[in-house]
Design an enzyme around this catalytic site. Structure first.
Site, PDB file in Angstrom:
ATOM      1  N   SER A 148       0.802  -1.236   0.000  1.00  0.00           N
ATOM      2  CA  SER A 148       0.000   0.000   0.000  1.00  0.00           C
ATOM      3  C   SER A 148       0.829   1.279   0.000  1.00  0.00           C
ATOM      4  O   SER A 148       0.263   2.361  -0.162  1.00  0.00           O
ATOM      5  CB  SER A 148      -0.938   0.016   1.199  1.00  0.00           C
ATOM      6  OG  SER A 148      -2.004  -0.855   0.954  1.00  0.00           O
TER       7      SER A 148
ATOM      8  N   LYS B 267       0.264   3.346  -2.900  1.00  0.00           N
ATOM      9  CA  LYS B 267      -0.906   4.233  -2.994  1.00  0.00           C
ATOM     10  C   LYS B 267      -0.494   5.711  -2.941  1.00  0.00           C
ATOM     11  O   LYS B 267      -1.167   6.572  -3.502  1.00  0.00           O
ATOM     12  CB  LYS B 267      -1.920   3.885  -1.888  1.00  0.00           C
ATOM     13  CG  LYS B 267      -2.561   2.487  -2.073  1.00  0.00           C
ATOM     14  CD  LYS B 267      -3.421   2.098  -0.883  1.00  0.00           C
ATOM     15  CE  LYS B 267      -4.293   0.858  -1.091  1.00  0.00           C
ATOM     16  NZ  LYS B 267      -3.641  -0.421  -1.193  1.00  0.00           N
TER      17      LYS B 267
ATOM     18  N   TYR C 133      -3.663  -2.196 -10.473  1.00  0.00           N
ATOM     19  CA  TYR C 133      -3.592  -2.052  -9.005  1.00  0.00           C
ATOM     20  C   TYR C 133      -2.693  -3.133  -8.389  1.00  0.00           C
ATOM     21  O   TYR C 133      -1.818  -2.840  -7.565  1.00  0.00           O
ATOM     22  CB  TYR C 133      -5.018  -2.110  -8.421  1.00  0.00           C
ATOM     23  CG  TYR C 133      -5.034  -2.212  -6.916  1.00  0.00           C
ATOM     24  CD1 TYR C 133      -4.866  -1.084  -6.114  1.00  0.00           C
ATOM     25  CD2 TYR C 133      -5.196  -3.452  -6.278  1.00  0.00           C
ATOM     26  CE1 TYR C 133      -4.857  -1.184  -4.730  1.00  0.00           C
ATOM     27  CE2 TYR C 133      -5.185  -3.553  -4.898  1.00  0.00           C
ATOM     28  CZ  TYR C 133      -5.024  -2.422  -4.127  1.00  0.00           C
ATOM     29  OH  TYR C 133      -4.999  -2.524  -2.756  1.00  0.00           O
TER      30      TYR C 133
ATOM     31  N   TYR D  52      -4.620   3.675   8.053  1.00  0.00           N
ATOM     32  CA  TYR D  52      -5.956   3.089   8.192  1.00  0.00           C
ATOM     33  C   TYR D  52      -6.579   3.400   9.542  1.00  0.00           C
ATOM     34  O   TYR D  52      -6.494   4.517  10.015  1.00  0.00           O
ATOM     35  CB  TYR D  52      -5.905   1.564   7.921  1.00  0.00           C
ATOM     36  CG  TYR D  52      -5.045   1.292   6.747  1.00  0.00           C
ATOM     37  CD1 TYR D  52      -5.450   1.723   5.490  1.00  0.00           C
ATOM     38  CD2 TYR D  52      -3.789   0.731   6.878  1.00  0.00           C
ATOM     39  CE1 TYR D  52      -4.634   1.552   4.395  1.00  0.00           C
ATOM     40  CE2 TYR D  52      -2.975   0.554   5.787  1.00  0.00           C
ATOM     41  CZ  TYR D  52      -3.399   0.975   4.555  1.00  0.00           C
ATOM     42  OH  TYR D  52      -2.596   0.828   3.491  1.00  0.00           O
TER      43      TYR D  52
ATOM     44  N   VAL E 195       1.197  -3.762   3.736  1.00  0.00           N
ATOM     45  CA  VAL E 195       1.197  -5.066   4.411  1.00  0.00           C
ATOM     46  C   VAL E 195       2.460  -5.886   4.136  1.00  0.00           C
ATOM     47  O   VAL E 195       2.630  -6.966   4.701  1.00  0.00           O
ATOM     48  CB  VAL E 195      -0.071  -5.915   4.093  1.00  0.00           C
ATOM     49  CG1 VAL E 195      -1.316  -5.281   4.684  1.00  0.00           C
ATOM     50  CG2 VAL E 195      -0.223  -6.175   2.609  1.00  0.00           C
TER      51      VAL E 195
HETATM   52  O1  DON Z   1      -4.787  -4.959  -1.888  1.00  0.00           O
HETATM   53  C1  DON Z   1      -4.282  -5.411  -0.872  1.00  0.00           C
HETATM   54  O2  DON Z   1      -4.936  -5.882   0.050  1.00  0.00           O
HETATM   55  C2  DON Z   1      -2.782  -5.358  -0.766  1.00  0.00           C
HETATM   56  N1  DON Z   1      -2.183  -5.499  -2.055  1.00  0.00           N
HETATM   57  C3  DON Z   1      -2.345  -4.045  -0.185  1.00  0.00           C
HETATM   58  C4  DON Z   1      -2.883  -3.807   1.186  1.00  0.00           C
HETATM   59  C5  DON Z   1      -2.025  -3.000   2.046  1.00  0.00           C
HETATM   60  O3  DON Z   1      -0.820  -2.931   1.947  1.00  0.00           O
HETATM   61  C6  DON Z   1      -2.736  -2.341   3.132  1.00  0.00           C
HETATM   62  N2  DON Z   1      -1.813  -2.011   4.125  1.00  0.00           N
HETATM   63  N3  DON Z   1      -1.566  -1.986   5.181  1.00  0.00           N
END
Ligand code: DON
Length: 304
Positions: free
Chosen positions: A64, A67, A187, A240, A258
């Site tokens: 993320s 993003k 994405y 978040y 993540v």
């Molecule tokens: O779309 C997802 O769930 C993961 N590729 C990215 C999520 C993420 O990194 C949220 N972070 N804490």
């Protein structure tokens, strides 16, 4: 300030805790295999001073954190038009939650939850070649060639049921223009970019330089006003449903992923990246957050 001894001290303090708490993200099979007992930290100052410690040169999945870069490209291409379909409020919900979308007619709360980033990606697909543009931007601001990990992208595509649901749900409200599979492919590739702590500290440098390119200061990555706003969104929404705790405990604009990475910005001073794969229950790196707390306690740096 001499940062190298501070980062060495933080790495030494964190090391005995590696592998004891938290869990590596296992909902993406390719990430579940990453050994938890790793920790890296790196920073780059406004004037180009660098310091790094631990596993700072080990590449990891930025997830993320991408993003921030997708938003940056979106703001550059679309200016305020980007906000027609994406909000700017903290969600207070987990990053992959579906619940708010129903009440809010398919308009995601902010660009840093999954639904918001998918909506930004849809806008990118309408305005540019989303995958190529991301690698071009990152390679420019990190000052070296950046790549996707195709295995991670494929692993996300095979198991990304929630993201598929989020994208289709937004499409049902008429808030996604492009083909859902195309948007998600871009994405997933953005999330599957691999970088290390030092590369991320360098690449986010425009956020502590009022938008100026970290290596080509005569060039703006975004305007000064846009950089300020990206930082504001990172502070309020970048971690978040833990954004309040991060603001309270750390007091810096942060963005997590993540994969266990967290980038943090000290405006006008430096950008910092920490990485440790084991996550807390909100999906943020447990020891990464601890390291940021130690950094601000030791340096007194904060936006407050
Ligand atoms: O779309 C997802 O769930 C993961 N590729 C990215 C999520 C993420 O990194 C949220 N972070 N804490």
């Amino acid at each position: 300030m001499q940062f190298q001894p501070i980062l060495d001290e933080i790495a030494a303090t964190i090391r005995p805790h590696l592998g004891l708490e938290g869990r590596v993200a296992d909902y993406i099979p390719a990430l579940a295999r990453v050994p938890a007992q790793q920790f890296g930290i790196a920073l780059r100052t406004f004037d180009g001073q660098e310091a790094a410690a631990g596993d700072f040169a080990t590449p990891f999945s930025i997830q993320s954190i991408s993003k921030v870069f997708a938003l940056t490209i979106g703001m550059r291409l679309m200016g305020d038009g980007l906000w027609e379909r994406i909000g700017r409020e903290p969600s207070g919900d987990p990053f992959n939650s579906l619940v708010q979308l129903e009440h809010e007619h398919g308009v995601p709360r902010n660009p840093f939850i999954n639904a918001g980033a998918i909506a930004v990606t849809d806008r990118l697909v309408s305005h540019c070649e989303g995958k190529a543009e991301m690698l071009a931007q990152l390679s420019s601001i990190a000052n070296e060639t950046i790549h996707y990990n195709p295995e991670v992208a494929a692993s996300e595509a095979a198991t990304g049921f929630r993201n598929i649901a989020l994208a289709n749900f937004m499409k049902s409200f008429g808030k996604i223009d492009n083909d859902v599979a195309t948007v998600l492919d871009v994405y997933f590739h953005h999330c599957a970019i691999e970088m290390n702590c030092l590369q991320l500290a360098r690449a986010t440098g425009f956020l502590c330089r009022d938008g100026a390119h970290p290596y080509l200061p005569e060039r703006q990555v975004v305007t000064e006003r846009q950089a300020r706003r990206i930082n504001a969104l990172m502070l309020t929404c970048g971690t978040y449903d833990a954004a309040g705790e991060f603001a309270y405990d750390i007091g810096l604009p942060c963005k997590s992923g993540v994969g266990g990475g967290i980038v943090a910005v000290v405006p006008d001073q430096l950008t910092l990246c920490v990485w440790s794969p084991a996550l807390d229950t909100t999906g943020n790196s447990l020891l990464g957050k601890k390291a940021l707390e130690l950094f601000v306690a030791r340096t007194g740096l904060s936006v407050f």
